[in-house]
Design a protein around this motif. Structure first.
Motif, mmCIF file in Angstrom:
data_model
loop_
_atom_site.group_PDB
_atom_site.id
_atom_site.type_symbol
_atom_site.label_atom_id
_atom_site.label_comp_id
_atom_site.label_asym_id
_atom_site.label_seq_id
_atom_site.Cartn_x
_atom_site.Cartn_y
_atom_site.Cartn_z
ATOM 1 N N ARG A 79 0.823 -1.277 -0.057
ATOM 2 C CA ARG A 79 -0.041 0.005 0.091
ATOM 3 C C ARG A 79 0.762 1.293 0.034
ATOM 4 O O ARG A 79 1.875 1.346 0.550
ATOM 5 N N ASN B 32 0.399 4.017 1.483
ATOM 6 C CA ASN B 32 0.564 4.702 2.899
ATOM 7 C C ASN B 32 1.664 3.927 3.584
ATOM 8 O O ASN B 32 2.012 4.507 4.586
ATOM 9 N N ASN B 33 2.151 3.051 3.211
ATOM 10 C CA ASN B 33 3.281 2.476 4.037
ATOM 11 C C ASN B 33 4.646 2.972 3.590
ATOM 12 O O ASN B 33 5.692 2.910 4.424
ATOM 13 N N PHE C 88 5.839 5.300 6.323
ATOM 14 C CA PHE C 88 6.350 4.369 7.445
ATOM 15 C C PHE C 88 7.893 3.942 7.210
ATOM 16 O O PHE C 88 8.756 3.914 8.086
ATOM 17 N N ARG D 33 10.459 6.582 7.347
ATOM 18 C CA ARG D 33 10.732 6.859 9.000
ATOM 19 C C ARG D 33 11.485 5.880 9.416
ATOM 20 O O ARG D 33 12.571 6.082 10.395
ATOM 21 N N GLU D 34 11.264 4.423 9.161
ATOM 22 C CA GLU D 34 12.111 3.331 9.658
ATOM 23 C C GLU D 34 13.476 3.521 9.183
ATOM 24 O O GLU D 34 14.540 3.316 10.005
ATOM 25 N N MET E 87 9.971 -9.591 13.781
ATOM 26 C CA MET E 87 9.147 -8.943 12.531
ATOM 27 C C MET E 87 8.262 -9.857 11.842
ATOM 28 O O MET E 87 7.126 -9.869 11.695
ATOM 29 N N LYS E 88 9.031 -11.064 11.483
ATOM 30 C CA LYS E 88 8.454 -11.894 10.771
ATOM 31 C C LYS E 88 7.241 -12.918 11.606
ATOM 32 O O LYS E 88 6.598 -13.366 11.179
ATOM 33 N N VAL F 112 5.675 -11.494 13.943
ATOM 34 C CA VAL F 112 4.387 -10.993 14.178
ATOM 35 C C VAL F 112 3.548 -10.671 12.688
ATOM 36 O O VAL F 112 2.607 -9.894 12.631
ATOM 37 N N GLY F 113 4.075 -11.336 11.588
ATOM 38 C CA GLY F 113 3.212 -11.430 10.408
ATOM 39 C C GLY F 113 3.819 -10.357 9.439
ATOM 40 O O GLY F 113 3.124 -10.314 8.576
ATOM 41 N N ALA F 114 5.005 -9.853 9.510
ATOM 42 C CA ALA F 114 5.524 -8.993 8.641
ATOM 43 C C ALA F 114 6.043 -9.846 7.335
ATOM 44 O O ALA F 114 6.504 -10.936 7.301
ATOM 45 N N SER F 115 5.584 -9.418 6.057
ATOM 46 C CA SER F 115 5.901 -10.010 4.805
ATOM 47 C C SER F 115 7.373 -9.802 4.447
ATOM 48 O O SER F 115 8.049 -8.808 5.172
ATOM 49 N N ASP F 116 8.240 -10.543 3.614
ATOM 50 C CA ASP F 116 9.690 -10.172 3.473
ATOM 51 C C ASP F 116 9.887 -8.837 3.030
ATOM 52 O O ASP F 116 10.513 -8.183 3.456
ATOM 53 N N PHE G 257 7.875 -6.176 3.725
ATOM 54 C CA PHE G 257 7.850 -5.328 4.591
ATOM 55 C C PHE G 257 9.109 -5.055 5.464
ATOM 56 O O PHE G 257 9.297 -4.114 5.766
ATOM 57 N N VAL G 258 9.542 -6.316 5.762
ATOM 58 C CA VAL G 258 10.871 -6.299 6.582
ATOM 59 C C VAL G 258 12.257 -6.002 5.782
ATOM 60 O O VAL G 258 12.696 -4.907 6.181
#
Ligand SMILES: Nc1ncnc2c1ncn2[C@@H]1O[C@H](COP(=O)(O)OP(=O)(O)O)[C@@H](O)[C@H]1O
Ligand SMILES: [Mg+2]
Lengths: 293, 228
Positions: A2, A4-5, A8, A11-12, A206-207, A209-213, A215-216
């Motif tokens: 998305r 709007n990521n 994020f 910032r990360e 991260m993985k 709690v359900g983060a996709s590759d 996303f990480v």
């Protein structure tokens, strides 16, 4: 992913850069040094090629008369040379004129200017050719007029000497550039891998709690991009600055170095692109190893 | 909700962690998984998360056979599972609020939703004053509350906890168990691995006992040990 990521991720990435400052500085410095070396290699080969090009376009042949040449010989030679079809213009430079020129050239360095007398500089004839490619043929004719090879000064001579030198030089530079590129990719991805290795536990969490590759990985890749960008920009600025300093210096010593041999803007873009590419690829492949949770 | 069918797990070093396990957990249940250290509790949890693959047998969670989930859909599977660990597994560089928010961000939720939900859930676990504290500035019990908040913030249908009170003193443990109990009360299926004898005895929930990788007892309203 998305849209709007992206805020994020950015910032990360910035936060991670700050938190892992030491690691970031290592990666940035490594990138900068490697890109600088690459830049220096590109500069040297561009200047060498520029010099060859300049010399090749030179349409002047100078033939120096031997010291004991009589005025009669000189006059004979002049009239026969003026008949060459390749020659558009010929100028006789007497010993006195040669001395005047010498003094003018070194007018701001009086020591050098006054170091020679009129008996040192030989008289010469300067020929302007229509086509620089005829220089070899004209030199041949001059030799048959009685000039020795050592009394002639023509572009092909210089080009032959330069070609011998640059042939080796360009090859050495190519090999060195490739080696340095490989070394820098290894060094940089190692620096990035270290920084990611320090955070492998975080990646695992991260993985879990359900983060996709993706996303990480994305903040790490952005981080690599920023590191590569900073390092390469620093290096590119240094390289371009060093280049203009070198050109100024060389020109003040009358080397036939031209600032036109190098497109400074293009060089800068190339170096920055290489740095960014290394940063992005380095972090992409380094994270991948830790994603298999 | 969670089904193990003839599941055996042998690790690469030939350690047999689970042997022919059959177990069914229905929606809305609260189940304790008990057993000595090394009996295979964590292995069951990791199988449910699809962190590991079973050597034999199959597992289904939420109506989905785990063996049929391709690697790229594993994150999606995990978002249906809240998980809580003995060592909390918080991200050290993020505040309590950011840790909870991360679990929402991985699902691509809107910033506005994240900003309203995170303080609510931290308030619910009793940490409304610690939103901006880093894990290192929190006690063990507080860190575990953050991790429960993170597990529960997206209201997954299932919550699994591997020794959630293993590092906590008895009083703190009671608070954590009450929290899990409340989460179960609003309809979440909860599976808790523990070897906290008193807690299990007091709570009188379904108890599944493992011994050397085998289910040796499964009792509704049970206690930790075999009761006559
Ligand atoms: N990653 C691993 N590699 C090899 N053996 C393991 C691994 N994890 C656990 N085991 C073994 O599997 C068995 C069950 O371990 P575990 O599921 O962690 O038990 P529990 O959580 O009940 O203490 C133990 O014998 C342990 O040594
Ligand atoms: Mg365990």
């Amino acid at each position: 992913m998305r849209s709007n990521n992206w805020g994020f991720f950015l910032r990360e990435a910035v936060k991670n850069l700050r938190l892992n400052l030491l690691m970031s500085v290592t990666a940035i410095t490594t990138t900068a040094v490697c890109v600088m070396i690459l830049g220096a290699a590109l500069l040297v080969s561009a200047h060498l090629q520029g010099i060859i090009r300049n010399v090749g376009q030179d349409v002047t042949i100078t033939a120096f008369f031997p010291e004991n040449a009589s005025q009669e010989t000189i006059d004979d030679t002049l009239s026969s040379v003026q008949g060459y079809p390749e020659v558009s213009e010929s100028t006789y430079v007497s010993r006195e004129e040669a001395l005047d020129r010498w003094k003018e050239t070194f007018s701001d360095q009086p020591d050098i200017a006054s170091s020679v007398g009129s008996d040192v500089l030989p008289a010469s004839i300067e020929l302007q050719l229509n086509d620089p490619r005829d220089s070899g043929a004209v030199a041949e004719k001059l030799r048959s007029e009685g000039f020795e090879e050592g009394d002639l000064n023509y572009p092909q001579q210089t080009i032959d000497n330069l070609n011998w030198f640059t042939g080796y030089m360009v090859w050495a530079l190519r090999v060195a550039t490739i080696l340095f590129l490989i070394a820098s990719i290894l060094l940089i991805s190692n620096a990035i891998r270290l920084s990611i290795f320090a955070r492998r536990k975080e990646i695992e969490v991260m993985k879990l709690v359900g983060a996709s590759d993706t996303f990480v990985r994305t903040p790490f890749v952005l981080e690599g991009l920023v590191q590569g960008l900073i390092g390469a920009t620093l290096a590119a600025v240094v390289v371009v600055w060093a280049n203009s300093a070198f050109v100024n210096w060389a020109q003040s010593y009358l080397f036939s170095v031209s600032s036109e041999s190098i497109n400074a803007f293009g060089l800068m873009l190339t170096l920055i692109a290489v740095g960014v590419l290394i940063g992005v690829a380095g972090s992409y492949f380094s994270v991948r190893r830790f994603l298999k949770v | 909700m969670i089904y193990f069918n003839n599941v055996t797990k042998v690790y690469d070093n030939d350690a047999v962690a689970l042997e022919d396990v059959n177990l069914g957990i229905e929606a809305g249940e609260f189940v304790f998984l008990v057993g000595a250290s090394g009996s295979g509790k964590s292995t069951m949890m990791r199988l449910i998360l699809k962190e590991l693959e079973p050597s034999r047998g199959n597992i289904s969670v939420n109506g989905v056979k785990l063996g049929a989930i391709p690697r790229r859909y594993v994150p999606k599977h995990r978002r249906n599972l809240g998980c809580v660990f003995q060592d909390y597994k918080l991200l050290p560089n993020k505040t309590a609020a950011e840790n909870v928010a991360y679990a929402m961000e991985v699902t691509g939720q809107k910033r506005r939703a994240v900003r309203t939900k995170v303080p609510q859930i931290l308030d619910l676990v009793g940490l409304k004053d610690k939103l901006n504290a880093f894990p290192g500035q929190l006690s063990g019990g507080e860190q575990q509350r953050v991790s429960i908040a993170r597990a529960f913030v997206s209201q997954p249908p299932i919550l699994i906890a591997d020794e959630p009170t293993g590092n906590l003193d008895p009083e703190t443990s009671v608070g954590i168990m009450q929290l899990l109990h409340r989460i179960n009360h609003i309809g979440t299926t909860v599976l808790v691995a523990t070897h906290d004898r008193e807690m299990v005895d007091v709570m009188r929930k379904r108890v599944v006992a493992l011994e050397a990788g085998r289910v040796v007892r499964d009792k509704v309203r049970g206690g930790y040990a075999n009761e006559v």
